[in-house]
Scaffold this motif. Structure first.
Motif, short mmCIF file in Angstrom:
data_model
loop_
_atom_site.label_atom_id
_atom_site.label_comp_id
_atom_site.label_asym_id
_atom_site.label_seq_id
_atom_site.Cartn_x
_atom_site.Cartn_y
_atom_site.Cartn_z
N ALA A 113 -4.66 6.29 -0.94
CA ALA A 113 -3.99 5.00 -0.88
C ALA A 113 -4.06 4.30 -2.22
O ALA A 113 -5.07 4.35 -2.91
CB ALA A 113 -4.62 4.13 0.19
N SER A 114 -2.98 3.64 -2.56
CA SER A 114 -2.96 2.82 -3.77
C SER A 114 -3.44 1.42 -3.43
O SER A 114 -3.53 1.04 -2.27
CB SER A 114 -1.56 2.76 -4.36
OG SER A 114 -0.70 2.07 -3.47
N GLY A 115 -3.72 0.63 -4.44
CA GLY A 115 -4.10 -0.74 -4.21
C GLY A 115 -5.59 -0.92 -4.12
O GLY A 115 -6.34 0.02 -3.86
N THR A 128 -7.13 -3.04 -2.03
CA THR A 128 -7.57 -3.62 -0.77
C THR A 128 -7.63 -2.59 0.34
O THR A 128 -7.52 -2.92 1.51
CB THR A 128 -6.63 -4.76 -0.35
OG1 THR A 128 -5.29 -4.25 -0.22
CG2 THR A 128 -6.67 -5.87 -1.37
N PHE A 129 -7.84 -1.33 -0.03
CA PHE A 129 -7.85 -0.26 0.96
C PHE A 129 -8.86 -0.54 2.07
O PHE A 129 -8.60 -0.30 3.24
CB PHE A 129 -8.19 1.05 0.26
CG PHE A 129 -8.36 2.21 1.19
CD1 PHE A 129 -9.62 2.74 1.46
CD2 PHE A 129 -7.26 2.81 1.80
CE1 PHE A 129 -9.78 3.82 2.29
CE2 PHE A 129 -7.40 3.88 2.64
CZ PHE A 129 -8.67 4.40 2.90
N SER A 130 -10.00 -1.09 1.71
CA SER A 130 -11.05 -1.33 2.70
C SER A 130 -10.68 -2.42 3.71
O SER A 130 -11.37 -2.59 4.71
CB SER A 130 -12.36 -1.70 2.01
OG SER A 130 -12.19 -2.87 1.24
N SER A 131 -9.58 -3.13 3.48
CA SER A 131 -9.12 -4.16 4.41
C SER A 131 -8.23 -3.60 5.50
O SER A 131 -7.82 -4.33 6.40
CB SER A 131 -8.35 -5.25 3.66
OG SER A 131 -9.15 -5.88 2.69
N TYR A 132 -7.91 -2.31 5.41
CA TYR A 132 -6.96 -1.70 6.33
C TYR A 132 -7.64 -0.72 7.27
O TYR A 132 -8.46 0.10 6.84
CB TYR A 132 -5.87 -0.95 5.55
CG TYR A 132 -4.90 -1.85 4.84
CD1 TYR A 132 -5.22 -2.42 3.61
CD2 TYR A 132 -3.66 -2.13 5.39
CE1 TYR A 132 -4.34 -3.25 2.96
CE2 TYR A 132 -2.76 -2.96 4.75
CZ TYR A 132 -3.11 -3.51 3.53
OH TYR A 132 -2.22 -4.34 2.90
N ALA A 133 -7.27 -0.79 8.53
CA ALA A 133 -7.56 0.31 9.44
C ALA A 133 -6.57 1.43 9.14
O ALA A 133 -5.45 1.17 8.70
CB ALA A 133 -7.41 -0.15 10.88
N VAL A 171 0.86 -1.17 0.00
CA VAL A 171 0.00 0.00 0.00
C VAL A 171 0.90 1.22 0.00
O VAL A 171 1.84 1.32 0.80
CB VAL A 171 -0.92 0.03 1.24
CG1 VAL A 171 -1.72 1.32 1.27
CG2 VAL A 171 -1.84 -1.18 1.24
N GLN A 172 0.63 2.14 -0.91
CA GLN A 172 1.34 3.41 -0.92
C GLN A 172 0.38 4.50 -0.49
O GLN A 172 -0.78 4.54 -0.95
CB GLN A 172 1.91 3.70 -2.30
CG GLN A 172 3.04 2.76 -2.68
CD GLN A 172 3.70 3.13 -3.99
OE1 GLN A 172 3.04 3.65 -4.89
NE2 GLN A 172 4.98 2.87 -4.10
N LEU A 173 0.86 5.39 0.38
CA LEU A 173 0.02 6.43 0.95
C LEU A 173 0.60 7.79 0.62
O LEU A 173 1.81 8.01 0.78
CB LEU A 173 -0.06 6.25 2.47
CG LEU A 173 -0.54 4.90 2.97
CD1 LEU A 173 -0.38 4.80 4.47
CD2 LEU A 173 -1.98 4.67 2.56
N VAL A 174 -0.25 8.70 0.17
CA VAL A 174 0.19 10.05 -0.17
C VAL A 174 -0.72 11.05 0.52
O VAL A 174 -1.93 11.12 0.22
CB VAL A 174 0.19 10.28 -1.69
CG1 VAL A 174 0.64 11.71 -2.00
CG2 VAL A 174 1.08 9.27 -2.39
N GLU A 175 -0.14 11.84 1.43
CA GLU A 175 -0.91 12.85 2.15
C GLU A 175 -0.91 14.17 1.37
O GLU A 175 0.02 14.47 0.63
CB GLU A 175 -0.32 13.11 3.54
CG GLU A 175 -0.24 11.91 4.44
CD GLU A 175 1.14 11.28 4.45
OE1 GLU A 175 1.51 10.65 5.46
OE2 GLU A 175 1.85 11.43 3.43
#
Length: 124
Positions: A24-26, A28-33, A2-6
């Motif tokens: 967020a990239s990817g 499966t974002f909904s699988s992450y808190a 997962v790549q995150l860009v603020e």
């Protein structure tokens, strides 16, 4: 992975508002808190807010409770931090993070991925 860009940081006067976004990239974002942390100069990184994968559970640091709101849009792979009534002590680099768990988590060692951070400066 997962790549995150603020984004959304900046300079604001005390009492003002900002909304931070974390894309967020990817697929499966909904699988992450998701969580937000911050680090002020000369201080350790500290927890700000967290949200569960579903968005139904949220947690806040006492210092921001009632002023900040965390939310997420799983369709847009984005988590937000609405910051109101900002104070000079909120000045910090703000980081979003992703944890491969369903519940909201408040400790940084439970997070798997981190963004690069966005600067928030609150002038008095």
């Amino acid at each position: 992975q997962v790549q995150l860009v603020e984004s959304g940081g900046g300079l604001v006067q005390a009492g003002g508002s900002l909304r931070l976004s974390c894309a967020a990239s990817g697929r499966t974002f909904s699988s992450y808190a998701m969580g937000w942390f911050r680090q002020a100069p000369g201080k350790e990184r500290e927890f700000v807010a967290a949200i569960s994968w579903s968005g139904k559970s949220t947690y806040y640091a006492d210092s921001v409770k009632g002023r900040f709101t965390i939310s997420r849009d799983n369709a847009k792979n984005t988590v937000y931090l609405q910051m109101n009534s900002l104070k000079p002590e909120d000045t910090a680099v703000y980081y979003c993070a992703a944890a491969y768990v369903v519940r909201a988590v408040t400790t940084d060692d439970e997070y798997d991925y981190w963004g690069q951070g966005t600067q928030v400066t609150v002038s008095s």
